[in-house]
Write an enzyme that holds these catalytic residues in place. Structure first.
Site: not given
Ligand code: ZN
Ligand code: FE
Length: 253
Positions: A52, A54, A56-57, A110, A127, A165
């Site tokens: 996805h 985001h 942090d990905h 998410h 996530d 995570h």
């Protein structure tokens, strides 16, 4: 295929899978951490899999592509950035060098375009499902997320859940508030505490462990329904309603 977690930021895991001298990475939010791991194991980066959009990905994708020329696989969503191979539900991603074929599952909740990759007993679920918990609903409805989790829950029990995570201890504290009488949960809390105290990841888990201890996969259990109803102060008639109450409760836990 060998699979290793690469810790990044405060609590992310970027997953590296390799065979011979080639590797893929899932959700490389941080290029530096990936380059370090590739160098350490003398690996060339062949493929990037994205779950996805985001940061942090996907934050490290551009740098990894320019350095290794890796092919990028990901969902249909402009926010992911340039993707060579756009994947949707039911698509197959065959990687002969890794001797694996991933099936793609669309798992909205998410985010609206979140996908997961399942192959060779491994699930890379970003996530969506976490060890002991699930992702926050940023763009999806409780019904969508519940449906996505139900699909994951129907995979084989030995499926290894590679989430993105290290949230397990906090998730299990919430799980215990929901199900204080769950013995498997209490045992899992002890074993995760031991792992974390030794500086080791609590993941991957197995789907069997999640089904036994993760409240978000247990919304049909009488004890979970009763506790959610008590928390909500009303009767909850469907699994989606129970899920919705648990998710909202966890958000403020
Ligand atoms: Zn996310
Ligand atoms: Fe994340």
């Amino acid at each position: 295929m060998k699979i290793y977690p690469i810790p990044a930021f405060d609590d992310n895991y970027l997953w590296l899978a390799s065979a011979g001298e080639r590797a893929l990475v899932v959700d490389p939010g941080d290029a530096r951490a990936v380059i370090r791991a590739l160098t350490q194991h003398s690996l060339h980066l062949d493929s990037i899999l994205i779950t996805h959009h985001h940061a942090d990905h996907v934050g490290g994708v551009a740098e990894l592509v320019s350095r290794y020329g890796a092919r990028v696989h990901g969902p249909r969503d402009e926010r992911v950035g340039p993707v060579d191979d756009v994947l949707g539900d039911g698509d197959q991603l065959e990687l002969p060098w890794l001797d694996v074929r991933f099936s793609v599952l669309e798992v909205p909740g998410h985010t609206r375009s979140h996908i997961a990759y399942y192959g060779g007993d491994a699930l890379f679920c970003g996530d969506t499902l976490f060890a002991g918990g699930c992702g926050r609903l940023f763009e999806g409805t409780p019904a969508q997320m519940w449906h996505s989790l139900s699909r994951i829950a129907s995979l084989p029990l030995h499926t290894r859940i590679h989430c993105a995570h290290e949230y397990t201890e906090a998730n299990l504290r919430f799980a215990l508030a929901v199900e204080p009488g769950n013995h498997a949960l209490r045992a899992r809390i002890r074993s995760v505490a031991t792992l974390r105290a030794a500086g080791r990841p609590s993941v991957p888990s197995t789907l069997a462990e999640e089904l036994a201890t993760n409240p978000f996969l247990r919304v049909r259990e009488p004890a979970v329904i009763a506790r959610a109803q008590e928390h909500a102060g009303r009767v909850l008639a469907t699994p989606v309603e129970v899920f919705e109450v648990l998710r909202a409760w966890k958000d403020v836990f």
